[in-house]
Motif scaffolding. Structure first.
Motif, short mmCIF file in Angstrom:
data_model
loop_
_atom_site.label_atom_id
_atom_site.label_comp_id
_atom_site.label_asym_id
_atom_site.label_seq_id
_atom_site.Cartn_x
_atom_site.Cartn_y
_atom_site.Cartn_z
N PHE A 98 32.95 1.82 8.28
CA PHE A 98 31.55 1.64 8.69
C PHE A 98 30.76 2.93 8.52
CE2 PHE A 98 28.33 1.97 12.09
CZ PHE A 98 27.50 0.92 11.71
N LEU A 99 31.34 4.06 8.92
CA LEU A 99 30.65 5.34 8.80
C LEU A 99 30.42 5.74 7.35
CD1 LEU A 99 32.41 7.40 11.63
CD2 LEU A 99 30.16 6.31 11.70
N CYS A 100 31.32 5.34 6.48
CA CYS A 100 31.19 5.67 5.05
C CYS A 100 30.32 4.68 4.29
CB CYS A 100 32.57 5.75 4.40
SG CYS A 100 33.59 7.10 5.01
N MET A 101 29.95 3.60 4.96
CA MET A 101 29.16 2.57 4.31
C MET A 101 27.75 3.08 4.01
SD MET A 101 28.72 -1.34 5.69
CE MET A 101 30.50 -1.38 5.96
N LYS A 102 27.21 2.68 2.86
CA LYS A 102 25.87 3.12 2.47
C LYS A 102 24.81 2.12 2.93
CE LYS A 102 26.78 6.01 -1.57
NZ LYS A 102 26.46 6.23 -3.00
N LEU A 103 23.70 2.68 3.40
CA LEU A 103 22.54 1.89 3.76
C LEU A 103 21.46 2.13 2.71
CD1 LEU A 103 20.91 0.11 5.76
CD2 LEU A 103 20.23 2.23 6.91
N SER A 104 20.94 1.07 2.15
CA SER A 104 19.89 1.17 1.13
C SER A 104 18.56 0.74 1.75
CB SER A 104 20.20 0.29 -0.08
OG SER A 104 21.42 0.68 -0.68
N ILE A 105 17.52 1.51 1.47
CA ILE A 105 16.18 1.20 1.96
C ILE A 105 15.24 1.15 0.77
CG2 ILE A 105 14.28 1.90 3.45
CD1 ILE A 105 16.25 3.36 5.19
N SER A 106 14.59 0.01 0.60
CA SER A 106 13.62 -0.17 -0.48
C SER A 106 12.22 -0.27 0.11
CB SER A 106 13.93 -1.43 -1.29
OG SER A 106 15.22 -1.35 -1.87
N LEU A 107 11.32 0.53 -0.43
CA LEU A 107 9.93 0.53 0.04
C LEU A 107 9.03 0.06 -1.09
CD1 LEU A 107 7.64 1.27 2.01
CD2 LEU A 107 7.74 3.60 1.12
N PHE A 108 8.22 -0.93 -0.79
CA PHE A 108 7.25 -1.45 -1.75
C PHE A 108 5.88 -1.45 -1.10
CE2 PHE A 108 4.59 -4.92 -3.24
CZ PHE A 108 4.60 -4.74 -4.62
N PHE A 109 4.93 -0.76 -1.71
CA PHE A 109 3.57 -0.73 -1.20
C PHE A 109 2.60 -0.99 -2.35
CE2 PHE A 109 -0.46 1.51 -0.55
CZ PHE A 109 -0.90 0.88 0.61
N GLN A 110 1.65 -1.88 -2.11
CA GLN A 110 0.67 -2.20 -3.13
C GLN A 110 -0.71 -2.31 -2.51
OE1 GLN A 110 1.37 -4.93 -6.65
NE2 GLN A 110 0.12 -6.26 -5.39
N HIS A 111 -1.66 -1.62 -3.13
CA HIS A 111 -3.05 -1.66 -2.68
C HIS A 111 -3.92 -2.07 -3.86
CE1 HIS A 111 -6.95 -0.51 -1.09
NE2 HIS A 111 -7.13 0.26 -2.16
N ALA A 112 -4.67 -3.12 -3.69
CA ALA A 112 -5.58 -3.60 -4.74
C ALA A 112 -6.91 -3.95 -4.09
CB ALA A 112 -4.99 -4.81 -5.46
N GLN A 113 -7.85 -3.01 -4.20
CA GLN A 113 -9.17 -3.18 -3.58
C GLN A 113 -8.99 -3.37 -2.07
OE1 GLN A 113 -10.38 -1.82 -6.34
NE2 GLN A 113 -12.25 -2.99 -6.05
N ASP A 114 -9.28 -4.58 -1.54
CA ASP A 114 -9.16 -4.82 -0.10
C ASP A 114 -7.87 -5.55 0.27
OD1 ASP A 114 -11.63 -3.65 0.38
OD2 ASP A 114 -12.71 -5.53 0.02
N ASP A 115 -6.97 -5.70 -0.69
CA ASP A 115 -5.72 -6.43 -0.45
C ASP A 115 -4.57 -5.43 -0.41
OD1 ASP A 115 -3.83 -8.35 -0.13
OD2 ASP A 115 -3.81 -8.99 -2.22
N ASP A 116 -3.90 -5.33 0.75
CA ASP A 116 -2.79 -4.40 0.92
C ASP A 116 -1.53 -5.17 1.27
OD1 ASP A 116 -4.50 -2.27 0.49
OD2 ASP A 116 -4.93 -2.03 2.61
N GLU A 117 -0.40 -4.65 0.83
CA GLU A 117 0.89 -5.23 1.19
C GLU A 117 1.93 -4.13 1.26
OE1 GLU A 117 4.24 -8.50 -0.27
OE2 GLU A 117 2.47 -8.12 -1.49
N CYS A 118 2.74 -4.19 2.30
CA CYS A 118 3.82 -3.23 2.46
C CYS A 118 5.10 -3.99 2.81
CB CYS A 118 3.49 -2.20 3.55
SG CYS A 118 4.76 -0.94 3.78
N ARG A 119 6.18 -3.67 2.12
CA ARG A 119 7.45 -4.37 2.37
C ARG A 119 8.58 -3.35 2.41
NH1 ARG A 119 7.13 -7.62 -1.54
NH2 ARG A 119 8.56 -6.66 -3.06
N ILE A 120 9.36 -3.37 3.49
CA ILE A 120 10.50 -2.46 3.65
C ILE A 120 11.76 -3.30 3.81
CG2 ILE A 120 11.48 -0.57 4.99
CD1 ILE A 120 8.69 0.04 6.03
N THR A 121 12.75 -3.05 2.96
CA THR A 121 13.98 -3.84 2.97
C THR A 121 15.18 -2.93 3.24
OG1 THR A 121 13.07 -5.42 1.38
CG2 THR A 121 15.46 -5.39 1.64
#
Length: 222
Positions: free
Chosen positions: A15-38
């Motif tokens: 368990f201690l040697c196990m890897k944790l992966s974190i993916s960050l996705f952020f998108q801004h388009a004019q007044d439309d924003d989205e953020c996703r963290i996995t």
């Protein structure tokens, strides 16, 4: 009994040697924003996603409204929730962060040791900027490039940058445009995160551990 203890120790080490992966996705388009963290483990078999599809300023009363939901892969997905943060709450959050930094002796050393074990395996940052004026657009684009190179320099200094960052800025001289897309993936072992958490607790101001002890052990490796 010894067999059970041995199995528990083996599972703990795994368990201690196990890897944790974190993916960050952020998108801004004019007044439309989205953020996703996995967050994912075991080659993606265990996955937890936090989606923030909407970030906007409330026009009726000062504050920021965030709509978010959590998703556990193949298990459940919560209904979208809306949270509002007023200026006082935002300032209070910054104050709490400042107090946290103040209460941990040499927090920057602990953070640097932890980040030295963090690997960045993917980084893409694409933007489209325009003000409607050619001269101002050129100035903003130049500032954008400076910002991006500065962020990459900081990441490469404190983390293991194992990929070539894909950076781009497309100027729009004819119309006002504000769009950006940021994708980043990092990996680290759970054991390193636990050790960092233990050090934060150990060197919290006010406990029995002294600053001199930290200075003596500051150069220890994990």
């Amino acid at each position: 009994m010894k067999v059970i203890v041995a199995i528990i120790l083996i599972l703990l080490v795994v368990f201690l040697c196990m890897k944790l992966s974190i993916s960050l996705f952020f998108q801004h388009a004019q007044d439309d924003d989205e953020c996703r963290i996995t967050f994912s483990m075991l080659f993606g078999l265990i996955r937890y996603t936090v989606r923030i599809p909407l970030i906007k300023v409330d026009k009726e009363s000062p504050g920021i409204v965030v709509a978010h939901k959590q998703t556990v892969q193949n298990v459940s997905e919560s209904e979208p929730k809306r949270s509002k943060y007023n200026p006082r709450e935002i300032v209070h959050s910054f104050k709490e962060a400042k107090d946290f930094v103040h209460h941990v002796v040499h927090l920057h050393v602990i953070a640097r040791k932890f980040f030295s074990h963090v690997s960045v395996t993917k980084m893409e940052w694409q933007s489209k900027i325009g003000t409607g004026d050619a001269a101002k657009t050129g100035l903003v684009v130049g500032m954008g490039w400076s910002l991006k190179y500065g962020v990459v320099a900081i990441i490469s200094k404190y983390m293991r940058l194992k990929t070539k960052p894909l950076l781009s800025i497309t100027p729009s001289f004819q119309q006002a445009v504000s769009e950006t897309k940021f994708v980043c993936m990092i990996h680290f072992r759970i054991g390193h995160a636990i050790v960092a958490a233990i050090r934060i607790i150990k060197y919290w101001r006010g406990n029995r551990w002294k600053k001199e002890t930290f200075n003596h052990q500051a150069n220890e490796s994990y």
